[in-house]
Write a protein that holds these residues in place. Sequence first.
Motif, PDB file in Angstrom:
ATOM      1  N   GLN A 276      31.326   6.365  -8.000  1.00 53.89           N
ATOM      2  CA  GLN A 276      30.275   5.631  -8.704  1.00 53.89           C
ATOM      3  C   GLN A 276      30.031   4.315  -7.982  1.00 53.89           C
ATOM      4  OE1 GLN A 276      30.160   5.337 -13.127  1.00 53.89           O
ATOM      5  NE2 GLN A 276      30.312   3.131 -12.757  1.00 53.89           N
ATOM      6  N   GLY A 277      28.804   4.126  -7.555  1.00 53.13           N
ATOM      7  CA  GLY A 277      28.435   2.885  -6.897  1.00 53.13           C
ATOM      8  C   GLY A 277      27.421   2.123  -7.729  1.00 53.13           C
ATOM      9  N   ALA A 278      27.130   0.906  -7.315  1.00 53.15           N
ATOM     10  CA  ALA A 278      26.144   0.073  -7.990  1.00 53.15           C
ATOM     11  C   ALA A 278      24.905  -0.021  -7.114  1.00 53.15           C
ATOM     12  CB  ALA A 278      26.708  -1.317  -8.258  1.00 53.15           C
ATOM     13  N   SER A 279      23.756   0.266  -7.698  1.00 50.43           N
ATOM     14  CA  SER A 279      22.511   0.227  -6.941  1.00 50.43           C
ATOM     15  C   SER A 279      22.198  -1.210  -6.533  1.00 50.43           C
ATOM     16  CB  SER A 279      21.370   0.786  -7.792  1.00 50.43           C
ATOM     17  OG  SER A 279      21.606   2.136  -8.118  1.00 50.43           O
ATOM     18  N   SER A 280      21.744  -1.350  -5.313  1.00 53.18           N
ATOM     19  CA  SER A 280      21.407  -2.671  -4.787  1.00 53.18           C
ATOM     20  C   SER A 280      20.133  -2.539  -3.951  1.00 53.18           C
ATOM     21  CB  SER A 280      22.552  -3.195  -3.917  1.00 53.18           C
ATOM     22  OG  SER A 280      22.263  -4.472  -3.417  1.00 53.18           O
ATOM     23  N   PRO A 281      19.246  -3.535  -4.008  1.00 49.65           N
ATOM     24  CA  PRO A 281      19.308  -4.785  -4.773  1.00 49.65           C
ATOM     25  C   PRO A 281      19.093  -4.533  -6.261  1.00 49.65           C
ATOM     26  CG  PRO A 281      17.160  -4.566  -3.760  1.00 49.65           C
ATOM     27  CD  PRO A 281      17.994  -3.420  -3.242  1.00 49.65           C
ATOM     28  N   PRO A 282      19.362  -5.534  -7.114  1.00 44.53           N
ATOM     29  CA  PRO A 282      19.152  -5.357  -8.558  1.00 44.53           C
ATOM     30  C   PRO A 282      17.719  -4.964  -8.870  1.00 44.53           C
ATOM     31  CG  PRO A 282      20.422  -7.336  -8.123  1.00 44.53           C
ATOM     32  CD  PRO A 282      19.926  -6.856  -6.792  1.00 44.53           C
ATOM     33  N   ARG A 283      17.592  -4.161  -9.944  1.00 48.23           N
ATOM     34  CA  ARG A 283      16.277  -3.707 -10.386  1.00 48.23           C
ATOM     35  C   ARG A 283      16.314  -3.459 -11.890  1.00 48.23           C
ATOM     36  NH1 ARG A 283      17.601   0.918  -7.540  1.00 48.23           N
ATOM     37  NH2 ARG A 283      18.209  -0.655  -6.002  1.00 48.23           N
ATOM     38  N   PRO A 284      15.155  -3.439 -12.566  1.00 43.49           N
ATOM     39  CA  PRO A 284      15.146  -3.186 -14.009  1.00 43.49           C
ATOM     40  C   PRO A 284      15.396  -1.709 -14.290  1.00 43.49           C
ATOM     41  CG  PRO A 284      12.897  -3.397 -13.205  1.00 43.49           C
ATOM     42  CD  PRO A 284      13.791  -3.706 -12.041  1.00 43.49           C
ATOM     43  N   GLN A 285      16.260  -1.428 -15.278  1.00 41.86           N
ATOM     44  CA  GLN A 285      16.483  -0.042 -15.675  1.00 41.86           C
ATOM     45  C   GLN A 285      15.362   0.458 -16.576  1.00 41.86           C
ATOM     46  OE1 GLN A 285      20.514   1.368 -16.441  1.00 41.86           O
ATOM     47  NE2 GLN A 285      21.263  -0.711 -16.146  1.00 41.86           N
ATOM     48  N   SER A 286      14.667  -0.455 -17.225  1.00 42.73           N
ATOM     49  CA  SER A 286      13.502  -0.142 -18.048  1.00 42.73           C
ATOM     50  C   SER A 286      12.502  -1.272 -17.867  1.00 42.73           C
ATOM     51  CB  SER A 286      13.872  -0.026 -19.532  1.00 42.73           C
ATOM     52  OG  SER A 286      14.790   1.017 -19.756  1.00 42.73           O
ATOM     53  N   CYS A 287      11.255  -0.990 -18.181  1.00 41.89           N
ATOM     54  CA  CYS A 287      10.245  -2.033 -18.085  1.00 41.89           C
ATOM     55  C   CYS A 287      10.580  -3.155 -19.069  1.00 41.89           C
ATOM     56  CB  CYS A 287       8.863  -1.467 -18.387  1.00 41.89           C
ATOM     57  SG  CYS A 287       8.227  -0.408 -17.070  1.00 41.89           S
TER      58      CYS A 287
END
Length: 310
Positions: A276-287
């Motif tokens: 399990q990794g962390a998505s990068s760069p940060p982004r919104p999971q929902s609007c």
Amino acid sequence: MSTCAKVSRDLEEPLAGTAATARTWLLVEQPGPWGADALTSSHLDPALGRALDEAAEGTGVRIALIRRPGRHADCRTTAERQVYAAHTAPGNVWLHSATTSDPERLLDLDFAALGGGRAGTFDRALGGRPHPGGPLALVCTNGKRDRCCALLGRPLAAELAASGVDGAWEVTHLGGHRFSPTLLVLPFGYAYGRAEAHAVKEVLQGVREGRVVTEGCRGSSAWERPGQAAELAVRAAVSEDAAGVLTVVRTEGQAPHWEVTVAHTDGRRWLVTVAQGASSPPRPQSCGSPLGSPARMDVLAVRELSRTAA
């Protein structure tokens, strides 16, 4: 302002291992508007919605509301509702359907049995039978959950219906708003993201032929997310597209590292390492949600075991 779906697409966020988890799906027709928590925020009796939610908890059954694509009158009464139940575990995949004018009868279901893959409780309670039609294409369109689901999902559902896809329905929630339009195909239970009409038709043709289309696939709802990623990785590694031949038989470890054993009906087995990794760069999971680093399932290795390996 960019939508969560556009940001996810632009960042090429991987889809594998992001599907909702449910071995059994129970789908109940409910026209009219849906709220964010549709079981208790629609024209379905909210007391019934709460009771169904409680009855399904911990059973492996996921309940969703469905409606026909297109414009929706603000219907408060429905003479006959279409109801479906589908079990997605390989070796016991089925899709049954029924109609009912009394949704209270849903409380007669044995949810533990339904979650365990026993269709008899559905047939006895609702007069169900094996679905005589083709596969179902369920497109998430609930804008109260996320605007991307409405902006992207509703046009897709309408296009499918207009082009003659009999099994096209709008559905309340499939998870993963940022992958909109999102799609679930039953009975096999594979979910898809960033779906387009031509690709959906290919997926449905694959179901009719007993094949799994892996392009755009998020995984099978029959498995937890490490298993979803592992099964898709094995399919890619050995060019296997037959439905129902791969089973996740063991998952060892815990986040952020798992060893997943995937078995083939012909006796072959693979050990798949998933992290399990962390998505990068940060982004919104929902609007409208804060920026974050949603978890992703990365397959590190696929190793074939001997046919006699445990």
